[in-house]
Design a protein around this motif. Structure first.
Motif, PDB file in Angstrom:
ATOM      1  N   GLY A  17      -1.364  25.200  12.303  1.00 49.58           N
ATOM      2  CA  GLY A  17      -0.597  26.420  12.027  1.00 49.58           C
ATOM      3  C   GLY A  17       0.556  26.080  11.113  1.00 49.58           C
ATOM      4  O   GLY A  17       0.791  24.905  10.816  1.00 49.58           O
ATOM      5  N   ASN A  18       1.277  27.094  10.648  1.00 47.55           N
ATOM      6  CA  ASN A  18       2.406  26.847   9.754  1.00 47.55           C
ATOM      7  C   ASN A  18       3.623  26.394  10.561  1.00 47.55           C
ATOM      8  O   ASN A  18       4.103  27.114  11.431  1.00 47.55           O
ATOM      9  N   VAL A  19       4.089  25.171  10.282  1.00 49.31           N
ATOM     10  CA  VAL A  19       5.232  24.643  11.039  1.00 49.31           C
ATOM     11  C   VAL A  19       6.451  24.429  10.159  1.00 49.31           C
ATOM     12  O   VAL A  19       7.490  23.961  10.615  1.00 49.31           O
ATOM     13  N   GLY A  20       6.319  24.771   8.870  1.00 55.56           N
ATOM     14  CA  GLY A  20       7.463  24.628   7.959  1.00 55.56           C
ATOM     15  C   GLY A  20       7.465  23.283   7.250  1.00 55.56           C
ATOM     16  O   GLY A  20       6.907  22.297   7.732  1.00 55.56           O
ATOM     17  N   HIS A  21       8.105  23.292   6.091  1.00 55.50           N
ATOM     18  CA  HIS A  21       8.148  22.132   5.202  1.00 55.50           C
ATOM     19  C   HIS A  21       8.547  20.830   5.912  1.00 55.50           C
ATOM     20  O   HIS A  21       7.855  19.820   5.818  1.00 55.50           O
ATOM     21  N   GLN A  22       9.669  20.854   6.666  1.00 53.37           N
ATOM     22  CA  GLN A  22      10.192  19.625   7.268  1.00 53.37           C
ATOM     23  C   GLN A  22       9.223  19.060   8.313  1.00 53.37           C
ATOM     24  O   GLN A  22       8.959  17.852   8.345  1.00 53.37           O
ATOM     25  N   ASN A  23       8.670  19.936   9.135  1.00 56.42           N
ATOM     26  CA  ASN A  23       7.713  19.472  10.149  1.00 56.42           C
ATOM     27  C   ASN A  23       6.414  19.000   9.505  1.00 56.42           C
ATOM     28  O   ASN A  23       5.795  18.040   9.970  1.00 56.42           O
ATOM     29  N   ALA A  24       6.002  19.685   8.427  1.00 60.38           N
ATOM     30  CA  ALA A  24       4.782  19.269   7.732  1.00 60.38           C
ATOM     31  C   ALA A  24       4.979  17.871   7.153  1.00 60.38           C
ATOM     32  O   ALA A  24       4.073  17.027   7.184  1.00 60.38           O
ATOM     33  N   LEU A  25       6.184  17.624   6.644  1.00 60.70           N
ATOM     34  CA  LEU A  25       6.479  16.286   6.124  1.00 60.70           C
ATOM     35  C   LEU A  25       6.370  15.250   7.236  1.00 60.70           C
ATOM     36  O   LEU A  25       5.763  14.190   7.059  1.00 60.70           O
ATOM     37  N   VAL A  26       6.939  15.562   8.397  1.00 60.24           N
ATOM     38  CA  VAL A  26       6.888  14.611   9.519  1.00 60.24           C
ATOM     39  C   VAL A  26       5.438  14.364   9.943  1.00 60.24           C
ATOM     40  O   VAL A  26       5.054  13.228  10.231  1.00 60.24           O
ATOM     41  N   ALA A  27       4.625  15.429   9.939  1.00 59.46           N
ATOM     42  CA  ALA A  27       3.218  15.277  10.299  1.00 59.46           C
ATOM     43  C   ALA A  27       2.540  14.292   9.343  1.00 59.46           C
ATOM     44  O   ALA A  27       1.844  13.354   9.768  1.00 59.46           O
ATOM     45  N   GLY A  28       2.754  14.491   8.036  1.00 58.74           N
ATOM     46  CA  GLY A  28       2.152  13.615   7.028  1.00 58.74           C
ATOM     47  C   GLY A  28       2.676  12.191   7.152  1.00 58.74           C
ATOM     48  O   GLY A  28       1.915  11.218   7.095  1.00 58.74           O
ATOM     49  N   LYS A  45       0.853  -1.187   0.000  1.00 57.36           N
ATOM     50  CA  LYS A  45       0.000   0.000   0.000  1.00 57.36           C
ATOM     51  C   LYS A  45       0.894   1.245   0.000  1.00 57.36           C
ATOM     52  O   LYS A  45       1.769   1.392   0.855  1.00 57.36           O
ATOM     53  N   LEU A  46       0.629   2.113  -0.966  1.00 56.82           N
ATOM     54  CA  LEU A  46       1.469   3.315  -1.132  1.00 56.82           C
ATOM     55  C   LEU A  46       0.748   4.550  -0.606  1.00 56.82           C
ATOM     56  O   LEU A  46      -0.437   4.744  -0.852  1.00 56.82           O
ATOM     57  N   ALA A  47       1.487   5.399   0.115  1.00 61.74           N
ATOM     58  CA  ALA A  47       0.959   6.713   0.504  1.00 61.74           C
ATOM     59  C   ALA A  47       1.869   7.776  -0.106  1.00 61.74           C
ATOM     60  O   ALA A  47       3.085   7.731   0.093  1.00 61.74           O
ATOM     61  N   ILE A  48       1.274   8.673  -0.870  1.00 63.32           N
ATOM     62  CA  ILE A  48       2.071   9.785  -1.431  1.00 63.32           C
ATOM     63  C   ILE A  48       1.799  11.009  -0.569  1.00 63.32           C
ATOM     64  O   ILE A  48       0.663  11.487  -0.506  1.00 63.32           O
ATOM     65  N   VAL A  49       2.822  11.494   0.126  1.00 68.91           N
ATOM     66  CA  VAL A  49       2.644  12.594   1.069  1.00 68.91           C
ATOM     67  C   VAL A  49       3.092  13.905   0.427  1.00 68.91           C
ATOM     68  O   VAL A  49       4.222  14.022  -0.038  1.00 68.91           O
ATOM     69  N   VAL A  50       2.180  14.874   0.401  1.00 67.34           N
ATOM     70  CA  VAL A  50       2.453  16.137  -0.288  1.00 67.34           C
ATOM     71  C   VAL A  50       2.260  17.321   0.668  1.00 67.34           C
ATOM     72  O   VAL A  50       1.121  17.646   1.016  1.00 67.34           O
ATOM     73  N   PRO A  51       3.347  17.967   1.114  1.00 66.95           N
ATOM     74  CA  PRO A  51       3.174  19.150   1.974  1.00 66.95           C
ATOM     75  C   PRO A  51       2.719  20.341   1.136  1.00 66.95           C
ATOM     76  O   PRO A  51       3.225  20.548   0.036  1.00 66.95           O
TER      77      PRO A  51
END
Ligand code: UDP
Ligand code: MG
Length: 319
Positions: free
Chosen positions: A76-87, A4-10
């Protein structure tokens, strides 16, 4: 059984590109499903990084009309790297492999097929590497190349010309997510995981629409995080510079004494001023660099959460 694939897009202020990105990713996902390269319940996860434009309403609309689209809305806006970790933290529980890709279609989505193929052949991490940087400005190109060289000098292992377009297996991702640090530089952390890796080359395109969400200031912060999260060499360098400048000051002192004792002329203030400025400059630089590390320790010690989730959209019940 295919994975199963998940494509994560910030996504941060990406209202102009989202619909196109979604339809292109859906097309790739559908063809992978048809070829049985990935399982039919694979999905695309848009992470809204606190955008103030229509990004989240568009994601909601896409979720309603497209069975592959899921969404995470950060508070809220947490920045690209944190958004990636969230996803990724959401995706890891719902998939066997994840691919992270930017929303702006700069990374070639056709490389996804190749990445999945590598995964199915047993690779745990597949790096998307740009073949050229023609689409970048001269400044971005040269500064990026200089940066990779500097990181190598600092002893940090980076994959050349790889940003955050990569596939990771579930076990590689679980290991990555066990890193507790707050100063995130994912492209430096991933190569430390180990496991079997592979590289897929692609041509990087221009942004499909909209402007870069990485202004110089954010780029510098990321670059600086990269150095200070992985290397203590700057502190050593400061020590060397300090020792050398003390030696220089000593030489100047000897020379001044010599001219004072054996020559008629009174030495000019230039030499004193130069050494004064040089010494105080290097002391301040040293303090500044040490301060940066102390600041990082302060942030890490607080151990604050990296992000806060406002809401999640999935198709779990329907699948
Ligand atoms: N992004 C994000 N949060 C931010 C800034 C950027 O999630 O605070 C996302 C953005 O929406 C995009 C990706 O990170 O999907 C990369 O940003 P961008 O394309 O603007 O950077 P560039 O390609 O110019 O380096
Ligand atoms: Mg971009």
């Amino acid at each position: 059984m295919s994975g199963k694939l998940a494509i994560v897009v910030p996504c941060y202020q990406e209202e102009e590109v989202l619909e196109e990105t979604s339809s292109q990713l859906t097309a790739v996902l559908e063809s992978l499903i048809t070829e049985q390269a990935v399982s039919p319940d694979s999905f695309i996860l848009f992470v809204n990084d606190g955008s103030t434009d229509n990004t989240w309403p568009i994601i909601r609309k896409l979720h309603d009309s497209n069975k592959y689209v899921c969404g995470v809305n950060l508070a809220g806006n947490v920045g690209h790297q944190n958004a990636l970790v969230a996803g990724l933290s959401f995706a890891v529980e719902h998939s066997d492999m994840t691919i992270t890709i930017d929303a702006d279609l700069q990374d070639d989505i056709n490389a996804i097929r190749e990445m999945v193929k590598c995964f199915n052949e047993g690779k745990d991490i597949v790096y998307g590497v740009r073949q050229n940087r023609d689409s970048d400005t001269w400044f971005k190109r040269t500064s990026a190349q200089g940066y990779y060289r500097m990181m190598k000098f600092m002893g940090v292992n980076l994959v050349y010309n790889h940003a955050d377009f990569r596939l990771m297996s579930k076990r590689a991702l679980l290991h990555l997510l066990s890193f507790r640090e707050r100063n995130l530089f994912l492209r430096g952390m991933v190569p430390t995981i180990g496991y079997d890796t592979s590289i897929v080359y692609y041509d990087r395109a221009e942004r499909f629409a909209g402007e870069s969400k990485y202004p110089l200031r954010k780029m510098m912060t990321l670059a600086f995080d990269g150095i200070t999260s992985f290397s203590t060499k700057p502190v050593h360098l400061v020590l060397y510079v300090g020792v050398i400048s003390m030696f220089v000051a000593f030489v100047i002192l000897c020379w001044t004494l010599y001219t004072w004792l054996f020559k008629e002329t009174v030495p000019g203030w230039a030499s004193i001023m130069i050494s004064f400025w040089f010494c105080s400059g290097s002391v301040l630089t040293g303090l500044g660099i040490v301060g940066e590390y102390v600041g990082k320790i302060y942030i890490e010690v607080k151990d604050r959460p990296r992000y806060n989730i406002e809401s999640i959209l999935t198709h779990e019940q329907e699948n």
